[in-house]
Design an enzyme around this catalytic site. Structure first.
Site, PDB file in Angstrom:
ATOM      1  N   ILE A 160     -35.753  12.521  35.052  1.00  0.00           N
ATOM      2  CA  ILE A 160     -35.070  13.638  34.399  1.00  0.00           C
ATOM      3  C   ILE A 160     -35.340  14.946  35.136  1.00  0.00           C
ATOM      4  CG2 ILE A 160     -34.896  14.994  32.279  1.00  0.00           C
ATOM      5  CD1 ILE A 160     -35.513  12.426  30.718  1.00  0.00           C
ATOM      6  N   SER A 241     -38.689  17.558  26.342  1.00  0.00           N
ATOM      7  CA  SER A 241     -39.548  16.379  26.486  1.00  0.00           C
ATOM      8  C   SER A 241     -40.150  15.977  25.148  1.00  0.00           C
ATOM      9  CB  SER A 241     -40.644  16.655  27.521  1.00  0.00           C
ATOM     10  OG  SER A 241     -41.478  15.533  27.694  1.00  0.00           O
ATOM     11  N   ARG A 242     -41.307  16.553  24.812  1.00  0.00           N
ATOM     12  CA  ARG A 242     -41.945  16.328  23.522  1.00  0.00           C
ATOM     13  C   ARG A 242     -42.568  17.633  23.049  1.00  0.00           C
ATOM     14  NH1 ARG A 242     -39.349  12.437  23.351  1.00  0.00           N
ATOM     15  NH2 ARG A 242     -39.950  10.272  22.924  1.00  0.00           N
ATOM     16  N   GLU A 271     -41.936  17.940  14.267  1.00  0.00           N
ATOM     17  CA  GLU A 271     -40.574  17.615  13.824  1.00  0.00           C
ATOM     18  C   GLU A 271     -40.598  16.861  12.496  1.00  0.00           C
ATOM     19  OE1 GLU A 271     -38.039  15.712  16.695  1.00  0.00           O
ATOM     20  OE2 GLU A 271     -38.720  17.007  18.311  1.00  0.00           O
ATOM     21  N   HIS A 289     -33.032  18.135  18.549  1.00  0.00           N
ATOM     22  CA  HIS A 289     -33.346  16.933  19.327  1.00  0.00           C
ATOM     23  C   HIS A 289     -32.080  16.162  19.703  1.00  0.00           C
ATOM     24  CE1 HIS A 289     -37.026  14.201  20.116  1.00  0.00           C
ATOM     25  NE2 HIS A 289     -36.093  13.985  21.021  1.00  0.00           N
TER      26      HIS A 289
END
Length: 326
Positions: A160, A241-242, A271, A289
């Site tokens: 990515i 990403s996270r 989240e 997201h």
């Protein structure tokens, strides 16, 4: 053994054609109303299935795995597997697979969307239309910034990150990156990318930072309160990403106090909860997201899940098997 002897639990509603394909060959327990299972319900349902198809929003921890006496395969519908206790899975001889590669370009598109929205102040400009503040063109209305010429620092130059670099080059951004291992010089040349061995050094020099490393214990709060303070006052942060990779509260504080210029986030530390300061900030572009949320990507992910399950059922090691050692 007939594949109908395998019971599969889908924790969320998948694309209709994917569910139909699975139902033709397997005994499928679907989530028709697409309501997120509570931890208690998920633990109960997993206890009697052979194959689990979870999403990144499902926590598959040690307790759930130890209660799953029949479970032999976790075919994760997603690339990241930080939602799964890989150590316990290995102890119980449960194979874990994921769906890599298929969401690369879509995620990179969202990164560029966030960069463009922040630099050109798209959110602020749009708000003027909806609030009736816009009264026609003027030379001093909603000044953004030119994207071309800005320095982009990519944390994690995998599939990515590299896709982002290619797209960003086309917009005239200067490509920089920090990685655990330096890329081959030919790849660096192709991407026209500068390697920074020091993450802190790169952070202090960039106009835009984009995060593309996986979430692991080592990358938890990689952008800590201390590191965030290194950023230039005019810098922007992009994260697809996270959420756990950034100290979200510290990020929000810096944004509100104007110690950084803007943030573009598609993921969040807790989240679906989001820091109130981020929501209220005019310099934050926040997305729910959706980096891989295209019809093509979702179907490709589903087909990858099906292939992994089919390989497992005929005794073949699935191509996308995740290494489950600690």
């Amino acid at each position: 053994m007939s594949t109908k002897n395998f019971t599969i639990l889908l924790t969320r509603k998948l694309p209709e054609n994917i569910e139909n394909k699975l139902a033709l060959k397997f005994n499928v327990i679907s989530n028709k109303n697409d309501k997120h299972y509570s931890y208690k319900d998920l633990r109960k349902k997993v206890a009697s299935v052979d194959i689990l198809v979870p999403c990144i929003s499902d926590t598959i921890d040690s307790s759930i795995l130890k209660s799953a006496s029949k479970l032999k395969l976790i075919a994760n519908y997603g690339n990241g597997v930080d939602n799964i206790d890989l150590i316990t899975a290995k102890e119980k001889n449960i194979i874990v697979t994921n769906t890599p590669e298929v969401l690369t370009e879509d995620t990179a598109d969202i990164v560029m969307t966030l960069i463009l929205m922040l630099c050109r102040q798209v959110k602020q400009a749009e708000r003027k239309l909806y609030t009736g503040e816009w009264h026609g063109w003027g030379p001093s209305i909603t000044h953004g910034e030119r994207v071309t010429g800005k320095s982009l620092g990519i944390i994690g130059m995998g599939r990515i990150g590299s896709a982002v670099a290619k797209k960003a080059r086309a917009f005239g951004l200067k490509i920089n990156y920090h990685n655990r291992k330096r890329l081959n010089k030919n790849i660096e040349k192709k991407l026209d990318a500068k390697f920074w061995k020091s993450l802190n050094g790169m952070l202090s020099s960039m106009d835009i930072i984009s995060i593309h490393c996986p979430y692991t214990p080592d990358t938890f709060h990689l952008l800590s309160k201390r590191r965030l303070k290194i950023l230039k006052k005019t810098s922007m942060i992009i994260n697809t990403s996270r959420g756990e990779i950034i100290d979200e509260n510290s990020l929000a504080d810096l944004l509100v106090s104007k110690k950084i210029q803007g943030v573009g986030l598609d993921v969040f530390e807790h989240e679906p909860q989001i820091a109130t300061k981020l929501i209220e900030s005019s310099n934050a572009v926040l997305l729910p997201h959706i980096s891989s949320a295209t019809r093509e990507s979702r179907e490709a992910m589903g087909n990858r899940v099906i292939k992994n399950i089919e390989d497992f059922c005929i005794g073949k090691t699935p191509k996308d098997t995740v290494k489950t050692s600690p």
